[in-house]
Design an enzyme around this catalytic site. Structure first.
Site, PDB file in Angstrom:
ATOM      1  N   HIS A   1      -6.658  -7.573  12.619  1.00  0.00           N
ATOM      2  CA  HIS A   1      -5.432  -6.764  12.637  1.00  0.00           C
ATOM      3  C   HIS A   1      -5.019  -6.507  14.083  1.00  0.00           C
ATOM      4  O   HIS A   1      -5.855  -6.193  14.917  1.00  0.00           O
ATOM      5  CB  HIS A   1      -5.675  -5.449  11.902  1.00  0.00           C
ATOM      6  CG  HIS A   1      -4.422  -4.689  11.584  1.00  0.00           C
ATOM      7  ND1 HIS A   1      -3.350  -5.263  10.932  1.00  0.00           N
ATOM      8  CD2 HIS A   1      -4.079  -3.401  11.815  1.00  0.00           C
ATOM      9  CE1 HIS A   1      -2.396  -4.340  10.783  1.00  0.00           C
ATOM     10  NE2 HIS A   1      -2.806  -3.208  11.312  1.00  0.00           N
TER      11      HIS A   1
ATOM     12  N   CYS B   1      13.419  24.489   4.360  1.00  0.00           N
ATOM     13  CA  CYS B   1      12.459  25.208   3.511  1.00  0.00           C
ATOM     14  C   CYS B   1      11.696  24.214   2.642  1.00  0.00           C
ATOM     15  O   CYS B   1      11.942  23.011   2.691  1.00  0.00           O
ATOM     16  CB  CYS B   1      13.185  26.207   2.613  1.00  0.00           C
ATOM     17  SG  CYS B   1      14.364  27.240   3.486  1.00  0.00           S
ATOM     18  N   MET B   2      10.806  24.730   1.802  1.00  0.00           N
ATOM     19  CA  MET B   2      10.020  23.846   0.940  1.00  0.00           C
ATOM     20  C   MET B   2      10.910  23.073  -0.039  1.00  0.00           C
ATOM     21  O   MET B   2      10.742  21.867  -0.225  1.00  0.00           O
ATOM     22  CB  MET B   2       8.982  24.660   0.164  1.00  0.00           C
ATOM     23  CG  MET B   2       8.044  23.804  -0.653  1.00  0.00           C
ATOM     24  SD  MET B   2       6.904  24.761  -1.653  1.00  0.00           S
ATOM     25  CE  MET B   2       5.806  25.437  -0.424  1.00  0.00           C
ATOM     26  N   ASP B   3      11.872  23.783  -0.634  1.00  0.00           N
ATOM     27  CA  ASP B   3      12.684  23.163  -1.688  1.00  0.00           C
ATOM     28  C   ASP B   3      14.156  23.022  -1.336  1.00  0.00           C
ATOM     29  O   ASP B   3      14.924  22.504  -2.142  1.00  0.00           O
ATOM     30  CB  ASP B   3      12.617  24.009  -2.969  1.00  0.00           C
ATOM     31  CG  ASP B   3      11.209  24.359  -3.350  1.00  0.00           C
ATOM     32  OD1 ASP B   3      10.362  23.446  -3.315  1.00  0.00           O
ATOM     33  OD2 ASP B   3      10.947  25.535  -3.657  1.00  0.00           O
TER      34      ASP B   3
ATOM     35  N   ARG C   1       1.067 -10.907   6.680  1.00  0.00           N
ATOM     36  CA  ARG C   1       0.962  -9.671   5.900  1.00  0.00           C
ATOM     37  C   ARG C   1       2.087  -8.690   6.240  1.00  0.00           C
ATOM     38  O   ARG C   1       1.862  -7.653   6.835  1.00  0.00           O
ATOM     39  CB  ARG C   1      -0.382  -8.976   6.195  1.00  0.00           C
ATOM     40  CG  ARG C   1      -1.633  -9.806   5.963  1.00  0.00           C
ATOM     41  CD  ARG C   1      -2.881  -8.930   6.074  1.00  0.00           C
ATOM     42  NE  ARG C   1      -2.973  -8.187   7.309  1.00  0.00           N
ATOM     43  CZ  ARG C   1      -3.662  -8.557   8.381  1.00  0.00           C
ATOM     44  NH1 ARG C   1      -4.367  -9.673   8.368  1.00  0.00           N
ATOM     45  NH2 ARG C   1      -3.671  -7.805   9.464  1.00  0.00           N
TER      46      ARG C   1
ATOM     47  N   ARG D   1     -10.981  -0.509  14.760  1.00  0.00           N
ATOM     48  CA  ARG D   1     -10.968   0.203  13.480  1.00  0.00           C
ATOM     49  C   ARG D   1     -11.911  -0.562  12.553  1.00  0.00           C
ATOM     50  O   ARG D   1     -13.007  -0.888  12.968  1.00  0.00           O
ATOM     51  CB  ARG D   1      -9.511   0.252  12.973  1.00  0.00           C
ATOM     52  CG  ARG D   1      -9.224   1.317  11.963  1.00  0.00           C
ATOM     53  CD  ARG D   1      -7.735   1.381  11.613  1.00  0.00           C
ATOM     54  NE  ARG D   1      -7.263   0.191  10.921  1.00  0.00           N
ATOM     55  CZ  ARG D   1      -6.008   0.018  10.486  1.00  0.00           C
ATOM     56  NH1 ARG D   1      -5.106   0.952  10.677  1.00  0.00           N
ATOM     57  NH2 ARG D   1      -5.655  -1.072   9.857  1.00  0.00           N
TER      58      ARG D   1
ATOM     59  N   LYS E   1       0.847  -1.204   0.000  1.00  0.00           N
ATOM     60  CA  LYS E   1       0.000   0.000   0.000  1.00  0.00           C
ATOM     61  C   LYS E   1       0.881   1.253   0.000  1.00  0.00           C
ATOM     62  O   LYS E   1       2.086   1.165   0.291  1.00  0.00           O
ATOM     63  CB  LYS E   1      -0.908  -0.023   1.231  1.00  0.00           C
ATOM     64  CG  LYS E   1      -0.164   0.006   2.553  1.00  0.00           C
ATOM     65  CD  LYS E   1      -1.076  -0.314   3.720  1.00  0.00           C
ATOM     66  CE  LYS E   1      -0.292  -0.308   5.014  1.00  0.00           C
ATOM     67  NZ  LYS E   1      -1.064  -0.875   6.131  1.00  0.00           N
TER      68      LYS E   1
ATOM     69  N   TYR F   1      14.928  30.910   6.800  1.00  0.00           N
ATOM     70  CA  TYR F   1      13.765  31.586   7.381  1.00  0.00           C
ATOM     71  C   TYR F   1      13.891  31.713   8.889  1.00  0.00           C
ATOM     72  O   TYR F   1      14.187  30.737   9.574  1.00  0.00           O
ATOM     73  CB  TYR F   1      12.485  30.801   7.077  1.00  0.00           C
ATOM     74  CG  TYR F   1      12.049  30.873   5.639  1.00  0.00           C
ATOM     75  CD1 TYR F   1      11.698  32.090   5.056  1.00  0.00           C
ATOM     76  CD2 TYR F   1      11.973  29.722   4.869  1.00  0.00           C
ATOM     77  CE1 TYR F   1      11.291  32.155   3.726  1.00  0.00           C
ATOM     78  CE2 TYR F   1      11.547  29.770   3.548  1.00  0.00           C
ATOM     79  CZ  TYR F   1      11.211  30.990   2.983  1.00  0.00           C
ATOM     80  OH  TYR F   1      10.806  31.037   1.683  1.00  0.00           O
TER      81      TYR F   1
HETATM   82  C1  LIG Z   1      -0.301  -1.916   6.689  1.00  0.00           C
HETATM   83  C2  LIG Z   1      -0.900  -3.179   7.085  1.00  0.00           C
HETATM   84  C3  LIG Z   1      -0.093  -4.295   7.292  1.00  0.00           C
HETATM   85  C4  LIG Z   1       1.421  -4.252   7.276  1.00  0.00           C
HETATM   86  O1  LIG Z   1       1.870  -3.730   8.492  1.00  0.00           O
HETATM   87  P1  LIG Z   1       3.444  -3.591   8.809  1.00  0.00           P
HETATM   88  O2  LIG Z   1       3.484  -3.117  10.200  1.00  0.00           O
HETATM   89  O3  LIG Z   1       3.947  -2.566   7.850  1.00  0.00           O
HETATM   90  O4  LIG Z   1       4.060  -4.910   8.583  1.00  0.00           O
HETATM   91  C5  LIG Z   1      -0.731  -5.499   7.556  1.00  0.00           C
HETATM   92  N1  LIG Z   1      -2.069  -5.570   7.636  1.00  0.00           N
HETATM   93  C6  LIG Z   1      -2.875  -4.500   7.443  1.00  0.00           C
HETATM   94  C7  LIG Z   1      -4.362  -4.661   7.555  1.00  0.00           C
HETATM   95  C8  LIG Z   1      -2.322  -3.264   7.188  1.00  0.00           C
HETATM   96  O5  LIG Z   1      -3.116  -2.213   7.028  1.00  0.00           O
END
Ligand SMILES: *Cc1c(COP(=O)(O)O)cnc(C)c1O
Length: 389
Positions: A165, A329-331, A228, A136, A38, A281
């Site tokens: 999760h 700064c920004m850049d 995951r 969540r 992601k 700045y």
């Molecule tokens: C982002 C995410 C992960 C991965 O988590 P890490 O801590 O980066 O290994 C696994 N499961 C879900 C649902 C997530 O949103």
């Protein structure tokens, strides 16, 4: 998007593959891996990381939002992709068109999915998400059985998996994670009572998953038949609590995980200034010496260099640590190279990664910015070209 720029992030896909192999060997052959890519693979480039993961034998990919799944499909990736964050009913046409699976936790979405599936005469695959303590997304444990009954009733919904999760997998105290794992295991018992196995495509196992990186590294019992990992694939770890675990799985002379990204830039100008000159700045830094040599770098907060790091961080130049000075700064930002008289315009500067014998790890940047490695990675903006090596 700029293709060529002095400020760039080098992505070492060999290191990514190495990390993936470490995770795979740790969880063993009976547990599948879903590479979490992601947020553009935590800023590392989703398509490139997906391809590397697939070449390493990874079957499943996970993304946060449907648009990320579409990007992977458009680039020709055909692996199963799960949209972890779920979808809206008006995204279901695309979910079907692109053959993506979604996380499912409400009856309302289940109904919408079934209706859409009926109209298009296709099946839609889902992973039912259970909230075991993250607070969540997910169906509450007490509502699970009811949701499952309904979903089983919809013949055009294919249940590919069940997942939850972990909220505190990187906590010192294992209590909350263990409780979540127990709750999830109890849910799995409910599934068995539903004679559910008859109802799914039997040549594929139902995927049962709960472990992110911290979970899979610390709690073997959280691995079920799929893990995951996200952050670990990019060579970082969720918190210092994981450090001893990673030291334990070190491989001969190799670290358990190798950093994948290095972030570099080049000096665009060097100023020689007298003592007492305010810089950038607000003049938050004042030169301390006559003949101070101040180098200007073309990297700023628009590139993802957090402004909170102003006057706190260090960079590597010629393998030596130099201080960042003045407000970022920004850049642009400034470094003090008074101690490095031979440094001129065009000299390479490392923001993240190694140079010579020294190294600036992502954890150092995150600590100094009072955040976590995840946020630094995701914050490195599109303006920074990713260069694959
Ligand atoms: C982002 C995410 C992960 C991965 O988590 P890490 O801590 O980066 O290994 C696994 N499961 C879900 C649902 C997530 O949103």
């Amino acid at each position: 998007m700029p293709l060529n720029r002095a400020t760039s992030a080098e992505i070492n896909l060999d290191a990514f593959r190495y990390n993936l192999r470490i995770i795979k060997s740790l969880v063993g052959l009976n547990t599948e891996t879903m590479a979490i890519i992601k947020a553009d693979a935590y800023g590392h480039g989703a398509v490139q990381c997906a391809r590397a993961a697939i070449e390493e034998g990874t079957k499943y990919l996970g993304v946060g939002i449907i648009q990320e799944g579409i990007e992977l499909r458009e680039s020709g990736i055909t692996s199963p992709i799960l949209i972890l964050g779920g979808v809206y009913p008006d995204e279901l046409t695309e979910l079907i068109y692109y053959n993506l699976s979604t996380s499912l936790s409400t009856l309302a979405l289940a109904k919408a999915i079934s209706k859409e599936a009926e109209q298009s005469k296709k099946n839609i695959s889902v992973h039912i998400k259970i909230d075991t303590g993250m607070g969540r997304l997910g169906v509450q444990c007490e509502d699970f059985s009811d949701l499952l009954e309904h979903v089983i009733g919809y013949e055009n919904i294919t249940i590919e998996g069940f997942f939850t999760h972990l909220a505190n997998a990187d906590d010192v105290d294992p209590k909350i994670s263990q409780e979540q794992i127990v709750k999830f295991s109890n849910i799995l018992k409910v599934i068995k009572t539903k004679k559910f196995s008859k109802l799914h495509n039997s040549n594929k196992p139902i995927l049962i998953h709960s472990a992110n990186s911290a979970g899979l590294l610390r709690y073997p019992e959280s691995r079920f038949n799929l893990v995951r990992p996200g952050i670990s694939l990019y060579g970082s770890f969720p918190s210092p609590v994981l450090k001893p675990v990673l030291d334990m799985i070190k491989n001969n002379n190799y670290p358990a995980l190798r950093p994948v990204m290095s972030w570099k830039t080049k000096i665009i100008q060097v100023q020689t200034l007298r003592k007492g000159v305010p810089l950038s700045y607000g003049g938050s830094y004042i030169t301390k010496k006559n003949k101070s040599r101040i180098a200007i770098l073309p990297v700023g907060y628009a590139d993802g260099l957090n402004r909170r790091l102003s006057n706190k961080m260090e960079f590597l130049v010629k393998g030596m640590r130099v201080k960042q000075i003045g407000t970022i700064c920004m850049d642009m930002c400034l470094i003090d190279v008074t101690e490095l008289p031979s440094v001129e315009m065009g000299e390479e500067v490392v923001i993240l990664g190694s140079q010579g014998k020294d190294n600036i790890p992502i954890e150092e940047l995150a600590d100094k910015a009072e955040t976590i490695p995840y946020e630094i990675f995701c914050g490195i903006s599109k303006r920074v070209p990713r260069v694959y090596v």
